[in-house]
Design a protein around this motif. Structure first.
Motif, PDB file in Angstrom:
ATOM      1  N   GLN A 241      -6.230  26.062   0.523  1.00 44.76           N
ATOM      2  CA  GLN A 241      -6.824  25.077   1.781  1.00 44.76           C
ATOM      3  C   GLN A 241      -7.453  24.049   1.594  1.00 44.76           C
ATOM      4  OE1 GLN A 241      -6.052  26.044   4.739  1.00 44.76           O
ATOM      5  NE2 GLN A 241      -4.391  27.450   3.882  1.00 44.76           N
ATOM      6  N   ASP A 242      -6.704  22.641   0.246  1.00 41.76           N
ATOM      7  CA  ASP A 242      -7.366  21.772   0.154  1.00 41.76           C
ATOM      8  C   ASP A 242      -6.660  20.891   0.006  1.00 41.76           C
ATOM      9  OD1 ASP A 242      -8.915  19.699  -1.216  1.00 41.76           O
ATOM     10  OD2 ASP A 242      -7.842  20.915  -3.295  1.00 41.76           O
ATOM     11  N   THR A 243      -6.811  19.741   0.430  1.00 39.50           N
ATOM     12  CA  THR A 243      -5.392  18.665   0.795  1.00 39.50           C
ATOM     13  C   THR A 243      -6.293  17.081  -0.143  1.00 39.50           C
ATOM     14  OG1 THR A 243      -5.570  18.684   2.907  1.00 39.50           O
ATOM     15  CG2 THR A 243      -4.417  17.146   2.165  1.00 39.50           C
ATOM     16  N   ALA A 244      -5.573  16.655  -0.846  1.00 31.27           N
ATOM     17  CA  ALA A 244      -5.733  15.588  -2.177  1.00 31.27           C
ATOM     18  C   ALA A 244      -4.780  14.292  -1.391  1.00 31.27           C
ATOM     19  CB  ALA A 244      -4.965  16.395  -3.535  1.00 31.27           C
ATOM     20  N   THR A 245      -5.473  13.594  -1.724  1.00 29.99           N
ATOM     21  CA  THR A 245      -4.807  11.813  -1.059  1.00 29.99           C
ATOM     22  C   THR A 245      -4.480  11.093  -2.274  1.00 29.99           C
ATOM     23  OG1 THR A 245      -6.784  11.623  -0.045  1.00 29.99           O
ATOM     24  CG2 THR A 245      -5.073  12.973   1.184  1.00 29.99           C
ATOM     25  N   GLU A 246      -4.277  10.182  -2.344  1.00 24.96           N
ATOM     26  CA  GLU A 246      -4.098   9.589  -3.849  1.00 24.96           C
ATOM     27  C   GLU A 246      -3.353   7.818  -2.915  1.00 24.96           C
ATOM     28  OE1 GLU A 246      -2.156   8.188  -7.726  1.00 24.96           O
ATOM     29  OE2 GLU A 246      -1.770  10.040  -6.933  1.00 24.96           O
TER      30      GLU A 246
ATOM     31  N   LEU B  11       0.659  -1.415  -0.093  1.00 22.40           N
ATOM     32  CA  LEU B  11       0.070  -0.279  -0.207  1.00 22.40           C
ATOM     33  C   LEU B  11       0.817   1.499   0.294  1.00 22.40           C
ATOM     34  CD1 LEU B  11      -2.991   1.113   0.222  1.00 22.40           C
ATOM     35  CD2 LEU B  11      -3.087   1.458   2.452  1.00 22.40           C
ATOM     36  N   ALA B  12       0.613   1.758  -1.051  1.00 25.20           N
ATOM     37  CA  ALA B  12       1.661   3.213  -0.699  1.00 25.20           C
ATOM     38  C   ALA B  12       0.538   4.081  -1.058  1.00 25.20           C
ATOM     39  CB  ALA B  12       2.209   3.886  -2.253  1.00 25.20           C
ATOM     40  N   ALA B  13       0.302   5.406  -0.233  1.00 26.95           N
ATOM     41  CA  ALA B  13      -0.246   5.947  -0.222  1.00 26.95           C
ATOM     42  C   ALA B  13       0.797   8.229  -0.126  1.00 26.95           C
ATOM     43  CB  ALA B  13      -0.850   6.313   1.583  1.00 26.95           C
ATOM     44  N   ASN B  14      -0.339   8.760  -0.488  1.00 28.26           N
ATOM     45  CA  ASN B  14       0.514  10.190  -0.928  1.00 28.26           C
ATOM     46  C   ASN B  14      -0.859  11.053  -0.266  1.00 28.26           C
ATOM     47  OD1 ASN B  14       2.551  12.085  -2.019  1.00 28.26           O
ATOM     48  ND2 ASN B  14       0.990  11.969  -3.320  1.00 28.26           N
ATOM     49  N   ALA B  15      -0.099  12.086   0.381  1.00 25.79           N
ATOM     50  CA  ALA B  15      -0.632  13.941   0.547  1.00 25.79           C
ATOM     51  C   ALA B  15      -0.554  14.481   0.306  1.00 25.79           C
ATOM     52  CB  ALA B  15      -1.070  13.193   1.971  1.00 25.79           C
ATOM     53  N   THR B  16      -1.473  15.712  -0.709  1.00 23.84           N
ATOM     54  CA  THR B  16      -0.367  16.752  -0.877  1.00 23.84           C
ATOM     55  C   THR B  16      -1.444  17.772  -0.332  1.00 23.84           C
ATOM     56  OG1 THR B  16      -0.083  15.592  -3.258  1.00 23.84           O
ATOM     57  CG2 THR B  16      -0.205  18.336  -3.261  1.00 23.84           C
TER      58      THR B  16
END
Length: 341
Positions: free
Chosen positions: A303-308, A292-297
């Motif tokens: 004021q926005d967070t993008a997760t993958e 499992l690979a996770a990434n958060a930007t």
């Protein structure tokens, strides 16, 4: 006075003129004992305690070290593993468990480096099994336990810089491929696949337990290897088997089999034989790996967070003891070094 002179003359007439005849009986006895000791050959004189202990130790070591075979080129030792009748040993580096008293044992180890012959230190191996595990214990005797080299503690360490013990198992009798398990005195574990007697794939990690510790006369290592962690031929009577011990401070290498300086440490050309393993369970032959690979930007202006999240999985199924099928979902190329398996 005349009587004493007469006695002296009579002794002189016998050719033993000496004032000893005038000494008191106690002094005469002491002188005779000293003279007898002086005339006693050195080999028959009573030994001191230190001499006796040194001789006993030398004789014990000579009796416990193996007799050198006449021809190492054809030498192939064989050990019959013993099935446990009771509870398995606790893998904690302590050989007091009753299970080890049931195990097959051997002390027939030989030095290969720096030269072929008897080792400088004794090694004892214990081999046992039950339905699901192969149990191996090794007692590496050492007369200088404080000098044992043991620096590494991480998983899959390069054991050439520490004292270590290595177990190689060839459960198909190929004389070229095998499973490699190793430990150092700190209990650091290493495992790998050996291919064609020269390729060492230490990216391979399997499930097994091992503990080691230094004791007053050396160090001890215990291993429990699940049969499920190895492929093997159920019909093969003799598995290829090798044990290698290294003593770093002496640059010494000791082996149970393949006693030949021309062959490498992982060479299985002429291994020993491990027999007697029957009726064991290898599980269903299914192995899974989940990644499992996770990434958060975070965009601070908006004021926005993008997760993958990026999951992947590898599934392996042992179709036959020598053939394994694999299925990959969303391939994780981080495992690419093991694609050759």
């Amino acid at each position: 006075m005349k009587r004493v002179r007469g006695a002296h003359r009579r002794v002189g007439a016998a050719g033993a003129v000496s004032p000893v005849t005038l000494l008191a009986p106690a002094a005469l006895a002491a002188f005779a004992a000293a003279a007898a000791h002086a005339e006693t050959p050195p080999q028959t004189r009573p030994q001191t305690l230190a001499q006796t202990l040194a001789q006993t130790r030398a004789e014990t070591l000579a009796q416990t070290l193996p007799q050198t075979p006449s021809d190492f080129a054809t030498y192939r030792p064989r050990l019959v593993a013993q099935r446990l009748s009771g509870p398995p040993p606790t893998i904690d580096g302590d050989l007091s468990d009753p299970a080890w008293r049931e195990a097959a044992t051997t002390e027939a180890f030989y030095q290969v480096v720096p030269e072929v012959g008897p080792p400088s230190e004794k090694t004892r191996a214990y081999i046992a099994y039950d339905d699901r595990h192969l149990y191996i214990a090794l007692y590496m005797f050492d007369r200088e336990p404080s000098a044992i080299t043991r620096n590494l503690m991480e998983r899959d360490p390069p054991l050439q810089d520490d004292d270590g013990v290595r177990v190689i198992i060839d459960p198909f009798g190929t004389n070229r491929d095998g499973f490699f398990f190793a430990m150092n005195p700190n209990g650091a574990r290493n495992d790998a696949l050996i291919e064609n007697n020269n390729t060492f794939r230490d990216q391979w990690d399997t499930v097994w337990r091992g503990k080691a510790r230094v004791v007053e006369d050396g160090w001890v290592a215990e291993m429990a290897i699940p049969f499920q962690s190895m492929s093997f031929d159920r019909n093969l009577e003799n598995w290829g088997f090798q044990i290698v011990r290294t003593i770093r401070r002496k640059n010494e290498e000791i082996r149970w089999s393949n006693v030949d300086r021309a062959r490498g440490r992982i060479d299985l050309t002429n291994p020993g034989a491990l027999a007697g393993i029957t009726g064991v369970k290898s599980g269903r032959g299914v192995e899974g790996q989940i990644f499992l690979a996770a990434n958060a930007t975070r965009d601070h202006e908006l004021q926005d967070t993008a997760t993958e999240v990026d999951p992947s999985a590898n599934l392996f199924y042992r179709i036959t003891p020598s053939l394994t099928g694999s299925v990959t979902v969303n391939t994780d190329f981080a495992d690419q070094p093991l694609d050759a398996r």
